[in-house]
Scaffold this motif. Structure first.
Motif, PDB file in Angstrom:
ATOM      1  N   HIS A   1     -19.153  10.688  -1.860  1.00  0.00           N
ATOM      2  CA  HIS A   1     -19.868  11.136  -0.683  1.00  0.00           C
ATOM      3  C   HIS A   1     -19.071  10.734   0.568  1.00  0.00           C
ATOM      4  O   HIS A   1     -18.266   9.807   0.521  1.00  0.00           O
ATOM      5  CB  HIS A   1     -21.273  10.519  -0.635  1.00  0.00           C
ATOM      6  N   PRO A   2     -19.267  11.415   1.674  1.00  0.00           N
ATOM      7  CA  PRO A   2     -18.491  11.135   2.901  1.00  0.00           C
ATOM      8  C   PRO A   2     -18.937   9.849   3.584  1.00  0.00           C
ATOM      9  O   PRO A   2     -19.620   9.873   4.610  1.00  0.00           O
ATOM     10  CB  PRO A   2     -18.745  12.369   3.762  1.00  0.00           C
ATOM     11  N   CYS A   3     -18.572   8.703   3.023  1.00  0.00           N
ATOM     12  CA  CYS A   3     -18.958   7.419   3.592  1.00  0.00           C
ATOM     13  C   CYS A   3     -17.929   6.978   4.626  1.00  0.00           C
ATOM     14  O   CYS A   3     -16.723   7.084   4.417  1.00  0.00           O
ATOM     15  CB  CYS A   3     -19.082   6.368   2.494  1.00  0.00           C
ATOM     16  N   THR A   4     -18.402   6.449   5.757  1.00  0.00           N
ATOM     17  CA  THR A   4     -17.524   6.002   6.839  1.00  0.00           C
ATOM     18  C   THR A   4     -17.377   4.487   6.880  1.00  0.00           C
ATOM     19  O   THR A   4     -16.759   3.960   7.807  1.00  0.00           O
ATOM     20  CB  THR A   4     -18.073   6.494   8.189  1.00  0.00           C
ATOM     21  N   ALA A   5     -17.944   3.772   5.908  1.00  0.00           N
ATOM     22  CA  ALA A   5     -17.853   2.313   5.897  1.00  0.00           C
ATOM     23  C   ALA A   5     -16.461   1.880   5.447  1.00  0.00           C
ATOM     24  O   ALA A   5     -15.759   2.596   4.719  1.00  0.00           O
ATOM     25  CB  ALA A   5     -18.914   1.728   4.977  1.00  0.00           C
ATOM     26  N   ASN A   6     -16.059   0.702   5.869  1.00  0.00           N
ATOM     27  CA  ASN A   6     -14.756   0.172   5.463  1.00  0.00           C
ATOM     28  C   ASN A   6     -14.722  -0.152   3.978  1.00  0.00           C
ATOM     29  O   ASN A   6     -13.709   0.049   3.310  1.00  0.00           O
ATOM     30  CB  ASN A   6     -14.425  -1.080   6.290  1.00  0.00           C
ATOM     31  N   ASN A   7     -15.829  -0.663   3.461  1.00  0.00           N
ATOM     32  CA  ASN A   7     -15.943  -0.978   2.042  1.00  0.00           C
ATOM     33  C   ASN A   7     -17.172  -0.270   1.478  1.00  0.00           C
ATOM     34  O   ASN A   7     -18.272  -0.826   1.475  1.00  0.00           O
ATOM     35  CB  ASN A   7     -16.052  -2.488   1.838  1.00  0.00           C
ATOM     36  N   PRO A   8     -17.012   0.959   1.020  1.00  0.00           N
ATOM     37  CA  PRO A   8     -18.188   1.730   0.568  1.00  0.00           C
ATOM     38  C   PRO A   8     -18.920   1.083  -0.600  1.00  0.00           C
ATOM     39  O   PRO A   8     -20.139   1.221  -0.719  1.00  0.00           O
ATOM     40  CB  PRO A   8     -17.592   3.085   0.181  1.00  0.00           C
ATOM     41  N   ASP A   9     -18.186   0.380  -1.479  1.00  0.00           N
ATOM     42  CA  ASP A   9     -18.846  -0.199  -2.655  1.00  0.00           C
ATOM     43  C   ASP A   9     -19.868  -1.265  -2.272  1.00  0.00           C
ATOM     44  O   ASP A   9     -20.878  -1.446  -2.959  1.00  0.00           O
ATOM     45  CB  ASP A   9     -17.801  -0.801  -3.593  1.00  0.00           C
ATOM     46  N   SER A  10     -19.620  -1.979  -1.192  1.00  0.00           N
ATOM     47  CA  SER A  10     -20.556  -3.024  -0.769  1.00  0.00           C
ATOM     48  C   SER A  10     -21.842  -2.449  -0.183  1.00  0.00           C
ATOM     49  O   SER A  10     -22.842  -3.173  -0.080  1.00  0.00           O
ATOM     50  CB  SER A  10     -19.884  -3.936   0.263  1.00  0.00           C
ATOM     51  N   CYS A  11     -21.828  -1.192   0.190  1.00  0.00           N
ATOM     52  CA  CYS A  11     -23.014  -0.558   0.780  1.00  0.00           C
ATOM     53  C   CYS A  11     -23.814   0.249  -0.234  1.00  0.00           C
ATOM     54  O   CYS A  11     -24.847   0.820   0.115  1.00  0.00           O
ATOM     55  CB  CYS A  11     -22.608   0.355   1.943  1.00  0.00           C
ATOM     56  N   THR A  12     -23.336   0.320  -1.470  1.00  0.00           N
ATOM     57  CA  THR A  12     -23.965   1.161  -2.482  1.00  0.00           C
ATOM     58  C   THR A  12     -24.993   0.365  -3.276  1.00  0.00           C
ATOM     59  O   THR A  12     -24.706  -0.741  -3.738  1.00  0.00           O
ATOM     60  CB  THR A  12     -22.909   1.742  -3.426  1.00  0.00           C
ATOM     61  N   VAL A  13     -26.171   0.952  -3.451  1.00  0.00           N
ATOM     62  CA  VAL A  13     -27.260   0.321  -4.197  1.00  0.00           C
ATOM     63  C   VAL A  13     -27.696   1.276  -5.295  1.00  0.00           C
ATOM     64  O   VAL A  13     -27.946   2.458  -5.042  1.00  0.00           O
ATOM     65  CB  VAL A  13     -28.449  -0.016  -3.285  1.00  0.00           C
ATOM     66  N   SER A  14     -27.785   0.763  -6.521  1.00  0.00           N
ATOM     67  CA  SER A  14     -28.264   1.564  -7.639  1.00  0.00           C
ATOM     68  C   SER A  14     -29.781   1.689  -7.575  1.00  0.00           C
ATOM     69  O   SER A  14     -30.492   0.706  -7.319  1.00  0.00           O
ATOM     70  CB  SER A  14     -27.834   0.933  -8.958  1.00  0.00           C
ATOM     71  N   LEU A  15     -30.285   2.885  -7.821  1.00  0.00           N
ATOM     72  CA  LEU A  15     -31.718   3.162  -7.738  1.00  0.00           C
ATOM     73  C   LEU A  15     -32.276   3.465  -9.117  1.00  0.00           C
ATOM     74  O   LEU A  15     -31.750   4.326  -9.829  1.00  0.00           O
ATOM     75  CB  LEU A  15     -31.993   4.346  -6.811  1.00  0.00           C
ATOM     76  N   SER A  16     -33.319   2.776  -9.486  1.00  0.00           N
ATOM     77  CA  SER A  16     -34.068   3.138 -10.685  1.00  0.00           C
ATOM     78  C   SER A  16     -34.960   4.341 -10.359  1.00  0.00           C
ATOM     79  O   SER A  16     -35.127   4.698  -9.185  1.00  0.00           O
ATOM     80  CB  SER A  16     -34.909   1.950 -11.153  1.00  0.00           C
ATOM     81  N   PRO A  17     -35.550   4.988 -11.354  1.00  0.00           N
ATOM     82  CA  PRO A  17     -36.467   6.101 -11.037  1.00  0.00           C
ATOM     83  C   PRO A  17     -37.605   5.715 -10.104  1.00  0.00           C
ATOM     84  O   PRO A  17     -37.974   6.487  -9.220  1.00  0.00           O
ATOM     85  CB  PRO A  17     -36.970   6.516 -12.426  1.00  0.00           C
TER      86      PRO A  17
END
Length: 357
Positions: free
Chosen positions: A332-348
């Motif tokens: 996805h078009p993420c503008t953060a320096n470290n995109p992995d640190s901003c990613t959260v896994s979502l359960s249903p």
């Protein structure tokens, strides 16, 4: 095309049908140049044309209504969106106006391709089950129709692959029970659409349940070593990969050798420790006459008291920096320096809670 009624913005002009065709004349010209007989003849022709136009309009509306009813009763409706990610905005900003609802997210995300992916299939099925329990009335009419379309594809996939039969049966049973209560409240803005449409959909659910009950699992042709040919230690290692106790019971029903292995106390102990906390286990201790803990009985008792831990190979993710909801393997078009640190896994359940404003 002439107006059926007088337009208040008109400068006093009207259309008159002549032998040469339609001509635009003003009211004054009509009064001065047209005789009474010709004026009455023209008025009769205009009334006749208006009557034909109204009949044609009513016929078109009736045809459109019949076509719409047919489309509503037909679940094979094309999907409108196949997006890999969407922007979730809960309020209006200077750059973006509006908000994203659960129905909009359900329509726009590519769940059609997700059910074809083995890694995402259980995730989508669990999401459909949660929506069927409590969130179905909150969906828009298009989202409710799309829900039934995706459900039909899920059932067809199970019938073709002959896998995951039990969770789909539970999903259909949950949906049918919910619809029985919601249909009784029709007229209170609970479900969108005619009650006959939902009765037709409930009949489809019963038909799908019957097809799943009559499914015959084809035994694959023997092409080498099977599970029973492996050593007992390897068989136990394979069984430890099962995260659902009901699957473990099903394996034990294949033959007596596997049935004896599925009674292993250490196997059920690891299953309890995986799904439940130590505090929950201590509250539901069950001891046999010989002084041993009954881990198998404790597991099913804990399942009735507490929600078990959910495990999925692939889930939806949410970027807290740019507020984008996307699948894990989609960039996805993420503008953060470290995109992995901003990613959260979502359960249903987290996916549904994301749209509770």
């Amino acid at each position: 095309m002439p107006f059926l009624g007088q337009d208040w913005r008109s400068p006093g002009q009207s259309w008159v049908k002549t032998e040469e065709g339609w001509k635009k004349t003003t009211t004054d010209e009509t009064n001065n140049n047209v005789s009474v007989e010709s004026f009455c003849k023209v008025k009769q022709e205009e009334c006749f044309n208006k009557e034909n136009l109204l009949l044609s309009f009513n016929y078109d509306m009736g045809a459109k209504k019949r076509k719409k009813d047919l489309m509503n009763n037909n679940t094979k409706v094309p999907y409108f969106y196949r997006e890999k990610w969407i922007y979730v905005h809960k309020g209006s900003t200077k750059e973006r106006h509006g908000y994203c609802t659960l129905g909009e997210a359900f329509n726009r995300l590519d769940f059609c391709s997700a059910i074809k992916d083995t890694r995402r299939f259980n995730y989508v099925v669990r999401l459909l089950e949660l929506i069927a329990k409590s969130q179905l009335p909150s969906l828009s009419g298009v989202a409710q129709k799309n829900y039934m379309n995706i459900l039909e594809r899920v059932v067809q996939k199970v019938l073709d692959d002959q896998q995951n039969v039990r969770p789909i049966k539970e999903l259909l049973q949950t949906l049918y029970i919910s619809l029985c209560g919601l249909v009784q409240d029709m007229g209170k803005s609970v479900l969108v659409g005619n009650i006959n449409i939902w009765v037709h959909r409930m009949e489809n659910i019963l038909q799908w349940q019957q097809q799943l009950d009559n499914i015959q699992i084809n035994r694959p042709a023997s092409s080498g070593m099977s599970l029973t040919d492996l050593p007992a230690s390897l068989q136990l290692n394979i069984m430890q990969c099962l995260s659902d106790g009901r699957d473990l019971v099903s394996v034990g029903q294949v033959c007596s050798e596997l049935g004896a292995l599925t009674e292993d106390r250490l196997l059920w102990k690891k299953l309890c420790q995986y799904h439940f906390t130590d505090r929950q286990i201590r509250k539901r201790l069950m001891v046999s006459d010989k002084g041993h803990l009954e881990w198998k009985k404790m597991y099913f008792k804990l399942c009735r008291c507490y929600p078990h831990r959910e495990q999925y190979s692939d889930t939806l993710h949410f970027c807290t920096h740019c507020h984008i909801l996307f699948w894990k393997d989609t960039n996805h078009p993420c503008t953060a320096n470290n995109p992995d640190s901003c990613t959260v896994s979502l359960s249903p359940q987290d996916f549904i809670n994301l749209f509770k404003f």
